[in-house]
Design an enzyme around this catalytic site. Structure first.
Site, PDB file in Angstrom:
ATOM      1  N   SER A 282       7.272  19.309  15.760  1.00  0.00           N
ATOM      2  CA  SER A 282       8.364  18.253  15.342  1.00  0.00           C
ATOM      3  C   SER A 282       9.504  19.205  14.926  1.00  0.00           C
ATOM      4  CB  SER A 282       7.803  17.659  14.208  1.00  0.00           C
ATOM      5  OG  SER A 282       7.511  18.172  13.197  1.00  0.00           O
ATOM      6  N   ASP A 283      10.535  18.643  14.840  1.00  0.00           N
ATOM      7  CA  ASP A 283      11.650  19.194  13.845  1.00  0.00           C
ATOM      8  C   ASP A 283      11.049  19.248  12.465  1.00  0.00           C
ATOM      9  OD1 ASP A 283      13.992  20.506  12.838  1.00  0.00           O
ATOM     10  OD2 ASP A 283      15.285  19.310  14.320  1.00  0.00           O
ATOM     11  N   CYS A 284      11.515  20.011  11.508  1.00  0.00           N
ATOM     12  CA  CYS A 284      11.149  20.201  10.364  1.00  0.00           C
ATOM     13  C   CYS A 284      11.291  18.824   9.210  1.00  0.00           C
ATOM     14  CB  CYS A 284      11.629  21.266   9.579  1.00  0.00           C
ATOM     15  SG  CYS A 284      11.191  22.796  10.629  1.00  0.00           S
TER      16      CYS A 284
ATOM     17  N   MET B 295      17.564  23.057  11.587  1.00  0.00           N
ATOM     18  CA  MET B 295      16.686  22.377  10.709  1.00  0.00           C
ATOM     19  C   MET B 295      16.414  22.754   9.404  1.00  0.00           C
ATOM     20  SD  MET B 295      13.569  24.176  13.025  1.00  0.00           S
ATOM     21  CE  MET B 295      14.874  23.898  14.036  1.00  0.00           C
TER      22      MET B 295
END
Ligand SMILES: *[C@@H]1O[C@H](CO)[C@@H](O)[C@H](O)[C@H]1NC(C)=O
Ligand SMILES: *[C@@H]1O[C@H](CO)[C@@H](O)[C@H](O)[C@H]1NC(C)=O
Ligand SMILES: *[C@@H]1O[C@H](CO)[C@@H](O)[C@H](O)[C@H]1NC(C)=O
Ligand SMILES: *[C@@H]1O[C@H](CO)[C@@H](O)[C@H](O)[C@H]1NC(C)=O
Ligand SMILES: *[C@@H]1O[C@H](CO)[C@@H](O)[C@H](O)[C@H]1NC(C)=O
Ligand SMILES: *[C@@H]1O[C@H](CO)[C@@H](O)[C@H](O)[C@H]1NC(C)=O
Ligand SMILES: *[C@@H]1O[C@H](CO)[C@@H](O)[C@H](O)[C@H]1NC(C)=O
Ligand SMILES: *[C@@H]1O[C@H](CO)[C@@H](O)[C@H](O)[C@H]1NC(C)=O
Ligand SMILES: *[C@@H]1O[C@H](CO)[C@@H](O)[C@H](O)[C@H]1NC(C)=O
Ligand SMILES: *[C@@H]1O[C@H](CO)[C@@H](O)[C@H](O)[C@H]1NC(C)=O
Ligand SMILES: *[C@@H]1O[C@H](CO)[C@@H](O)[C@H](O)[C@H]1NC(C)=O
Ligand SMILES: *[C@@H]1O[C@H](CO)[C@@H](O)[C@H](O)[C@H]1NC(C)=O
Length: 758
Positions: free
Chosen positions: A283-285, A1
């Site tokens: 969340s993913d970044c 990420m």
């Protein structure tokens, strides 16, 4: 990420360290959150009830400021530990001395090749021990955004090396052992650390021909979603009780994963019973931001954050939540109940980690620097590398004859150090390259780097030929390095890059023993080397970690015996022209030759599960207890089981005999099922069980028991339901079957698990 977009997070994270709230004398001392007799839900609810709306919204990003007036410290939710503690916003290595390094294991793709679940559990236990020690020293948080457990669908994927491979059953078994090692069991009184299964779901494309992960819409059938893309996640949620999930950048069937209530609510929380108060989704970044752009899914930023929060994304790795949830609240797009839900989940998770409890009552708060990089951990990092390294070709040259005294080490990986750590790594205590290991074994070592990985032309490299001509044997260490800009980047080819194949060919013409080490995370087509009888041996070494060179050289010298198996298919180079990366379907069609060993209709260069030994084995599988079983009777016998797919079927004894007389060796029993049952097309075969036996002595036997469940025999229908079908079943032991057993199921097909429909 780690991305350009995420650099903002990194910058924000500077100087945010873990620290514990003062429950003895601080402002929270008399609050229920500090009351160890209350439940995590009660404790977290009491804490959140003290926050103002603005304080709540301010604590929805990964770099949480805490609430200073309550004595609630700032907290960094983002730690990485893919194969050992890794540089990340929350993991802070010191410049020197104590806490300046931690054990660096091989990348998961190589640990996957070990097919040794007990090893994975031990590795994860070390990683969480070291994480706790760093946390106690105020150098790490307690939440780790690992593992990456997406199946390695396409050989071009830039992050495939972060995963244990392409097989869903293998991933399930691996991740169960990993999560229980990281977290300290299924439901411990105190979690060791919280693990995070990512990237949910169907994330396995970085940037391929302009299709960028941040905006990619993965079109996935319910059958493939249930059978392939989410099985490892089911194990994380339903069976291993993982503390956190990460939703992915991509959309699934039109809805970005972090705004996807079908994925996050219907499947994850409801169908998989992931309902504990302390289980949360990050969340993913910047994936929340990506819902707005480039997914263009929501019309405004306020609607974007509302869509994500309401769908069940509790934490934003990024700043969109803290920046825009206030607006969303004012526009009545979210309510306090949902905001509280997200914060309660996160802080209940910290409660389960002992964050609010006195140190003396807990098992992990005493761990310190003496528990990091211990002799046991260093040995385990070496063992993990030895167990994963896979022998692909050998004409008897390996192990090297004792007459060989002078070795030429040549190639872009011959003196690899940091390179052996791949990506998502931290500072290792040491990094032993093949060159250093060969010297330590007292070979006379002649070194020349030769061509670089991608050197395009055919220069002469006279120094390399000079050392090669002086040596008794040549080790060429090359291949690929998929981690060079791996993240956010896929590959376009799967052949040996640059001038390397021509160079190896020239080396082979010297007629000396020549061993090729094919390094890096994915597979590349070795067919240019296999027919060359002057290439005496090929070893796949992956990204073997801090002791990788020692592991490789000990295998070459015969101090250790190889028994790794490929956890991925090695496809021929044409594969990349036969199917676009964006085609998510597994089954073969006019525009897709099929994906993974289960569905590929072509001939692989080396198939999934392939791996040679220094000895020969014969292995036999015990007979089933019956030639035929009735589906209804099997299901009826499982009455009362929480999950029918996990209900036991039969246990098979595998008797493994080392028929050679010279080398003790490990042996991996791989058990596949094939046969005509369930929907067509039928898969080639499906892995249903495996186990690794250790140190089978020459002319001796060991046995293991492989346990099948009803789920081992089931297949998925068009709706994603898990169904037990009547038909013919054949069990195959090993890739070139050593032993087979067949039986029949009769009666009516029966659904073991209904898949939620969108
Ligand atoms: C943790 O480290 C941070 C940053 O150096 C510091 O501000 C804080 O006081 C430390 N906390 C403890 C409990 O040592
Ligand atoms: C907590 O309660 C105790 C006993 O009533 C009192 O002495 C103490 O001052 C209180 N502490 C705080 C932080 O309110
Ligand atoms: C919330 O964060 C903003 C931006 O950092 C800051 O200006 C504000 O003071 C914070 N509010 C509270 C109540 O801490
Ligand atoms: C929300 O509305 C309140 C009350 O009008 C106002 O004080 C506040 O600034 C608004 N917040 C945002 C983020 O717009
Ligand atoms: C809060 O919002 C959620 C999601 O939109 C909704 O389901 C729920 O009914 C709302 N709760 C209240 C108390 O308004
Ligand atoms: C941590 O190190 C101490 C001192 O060597 C040792 O007594 C203890 O058993 C170690 N704990 C763990 C979990 O390894
Ligand atoms: C091998 O790599 C190490 C670490 O980078 C370096 O110190 C050493 O000089 C290299 N050896 C040779 C022969 O280049
Ligand atoms: C290599 O040689 C040194 C010096 O003679 C000796 O101490 C060491 O044990 C040898 N190592 C091996 C692996 O034989
Ligand atoms: C394995 O068996 C084959 C066939 O009998 C034989 O040629 C080969 O030498 C054996 N290999 C080892 C390592 O014992
Ligand atoms: C679902 O999870 C809850 C809480 O962990 C547990 O009590 C319940 O037994 C689980 N349901 C099933 C069917 O296992
Ligand atoms: C395993 O197979 C070997 C070789 O056929 C045989 O000698 C041995 O008795 C078997 N062991 C068991 C436990 O069946
Ligand atoms: C199969 O089940 C038995 C009995 O529970 C257990 O001892 C054995 O370890 C299991 N086999 C594997 C490979 O996990």
């Amino acid at each position: 990420m780690t991305t350009l977009l995420a650099l903002a997070c990194l910058a924000l994270a500077t100087n945010v360290y873990a620290a514990f709230p003062d429950c003895a004398n601080g402002p929270l001392a008399n609050n229920t959150v500090c009351d160890t007799s209350a439940t995590p839900l009660e404790r977290a609810t009491a804490l959140i009830s003290l926050f103002t709306l603005e304080e709540k919204i301010n604590n929805t990003g990964n770099t949480a400021p805490g609430v200073p007036r309550l004595g609630l410290p700032a907290y960094q939710w983002w730690q990485e530990a893919l194969h050992g503690l890794a540089d990340s916003p929350g993991v802070i290595f010191s410049e020197s001395g104590e806490f300046s390094y931690a054990t660096s294991f091989p990348q998961p793709i190589l640990m996957g090749a070990a097919f040794d679940d007990a090893l994975i559990n031990s590795v994860a236990t070390v990683v969480s021990t070291e994480g706790r020690a760093f946390n106690n020293a105020n150098r790490s948080g307690l939440d780790f955004w690992t593992p990456n457990i997406n199946p390695f669908r396409d050989p071009r994927w830039g992050r495939g090396q972060e995963t244990p491979g392409e097989d869903p059953f293998h991933l399930q078994s691996y991740v169960y052992n990993l999560i229980t090692g990281l977290q300290g069991g299924l439901d411990p009184a105190y979690k060791r650390v919280v693990a995070t299964c990512k990237h949910y779901a169907a994330y396995d494309l970085e940037n391929w021909m302009g299709n960028v992960r941040y905006g990619f819409d993965a079109l996935v059938s319910l059958q493939d979603l249930s059978e392939f893309y989410t099985r490892s996640f089911q194990t994380c949620a339903r069976d291993a009780n993982v503390g956190a999930f990460m939703c992915s950048y991509n959309a699934v069937n039109g809805v970005p994963s972090c705004a996807n209530s079908y994925l996050l609510q219907d499947i994850l929380r409801e169908h998989w019973n992931w309902t504990n108060e302390d289980q949360w989704v990050t969340s993913d970044c910047d994936a929340v931001q990506n819902i707005y752009e480039p997914h263009y899914y929501a019309p405004t930023r306020a609607q974007t954050v509302a869509d994500a929060l309401n769908a069940g994304t509790d934490l934003d790795c990024g700043t969109y939540y803290p920046d825009f949830l206030g607006v969303a609240y004012n526009e009545s797009l979210i309510n306090v109940t949902t905001l509280n839900r997200a914060l309660i989940r996160q802080y209940a998770s910290l409660v389960k980690l002992g964050y609010f409890d006195p140190a003396e009552n807990q098992p992990y708060r005493q761990l310190g620097w003496e528990n990091v990089s211990t002799p046991y951990a260093e040995q385990l990092a070496y063992t993990a590398a030895v167990e994963g390294i896979t022998l692909l070709k050998n004409d008897g040259t390996l192990p090297l004859s004792k007459d060989i005294k002078t070795l030429a080490l040549i190639g872009p990986w011959a003196n690899a150090t940091t390179q052996m750590q791949g990506n998502y790594y931290g500072v290792a205590p040491y990094l032993i390259s093949p060159l250093m290991a060969a010297e330590a074994l007292n070979y006379t070592v002649l070194y020349s780097s030769g061509p670089g990985i991608d050197d395009p032309t055919t220069p002469t490299y006279p120094a390399a030929f000079e050392v090669a001509s002086q040596a008794d044997a040549i080790i060429y260490a090359g291949g690929i390095d998929t981690t060079v800009e791996a993240e956010a980047m896929d590959r376009y080819t799967i052949d040996w890059p640059g001038v390397q194949p021509d160079f190896i060919d020239l080396l082979s013409q010297l007629g000396k023993p020549l061993i090729v080490l094919q390094m890096g995370g994915g597979q590349i087509d070795d067919s240019c080397l296999i027919p060359n009888t002057n290439v005496n041996a090929i070893i796949w070494g992956g990204y073997p970690g801090q002791s990788g060179g020692a592991a490789l050289m000990d295998i070459i010298a015969g101090n250790a015996a190889p028994a790794g198996r490929l956890p991925i298919t090695q496809y021929p180079i044409e594969y990349v022209n036969e199917v676009p990366m964006t085609d998510m379907s597994l089954r073969p069609s006019a525009t897709n030759p099929g994906r993974t060993y289960m569905w590929y209709t072509g001939t692989p260069i080396f198939e999934f599960g392939y791996g040679l030994h220094y000895t020969n084995f014969s292995a036999t599988l015990s007979a089933p207890s019956a030639a035929s079983y009735d589906v209804q009777s099997l299901v009826a016998a499982c009455a009362g089981a929480a999950y029918l797919d996990l209900c036991p079927f039969e246990a098979y004894t595998v008797n493994v005999t080392n028929t050679g007389s010279t080398h003790a060796s490990d042996y991996v029993s791989l058990l596949f099922v094939a046969g005509e049952h369930g929907p067509t097309p039928y898969p080639n075969k499906v892995l249903v069980a495996y186990d690794r036996l250790h140190g089978v002595e020459p002319l001796s036997s060991q046995t293991t028991t492989l346990n099948l469940t009803l789920g081992s025999l089931a297949r998925r229908d068009d709706y994603g339901n898990t169904v037990l079908y009547p038909g013919e079943y054949t069990l195959l032991l090993d890739v070139e079957p050593q032993s087979t057993q067949s039986f029949t199921l009769t009666g009516e097909s029966t659904v073991l698990d209904y898949w939620p429909q969108p």
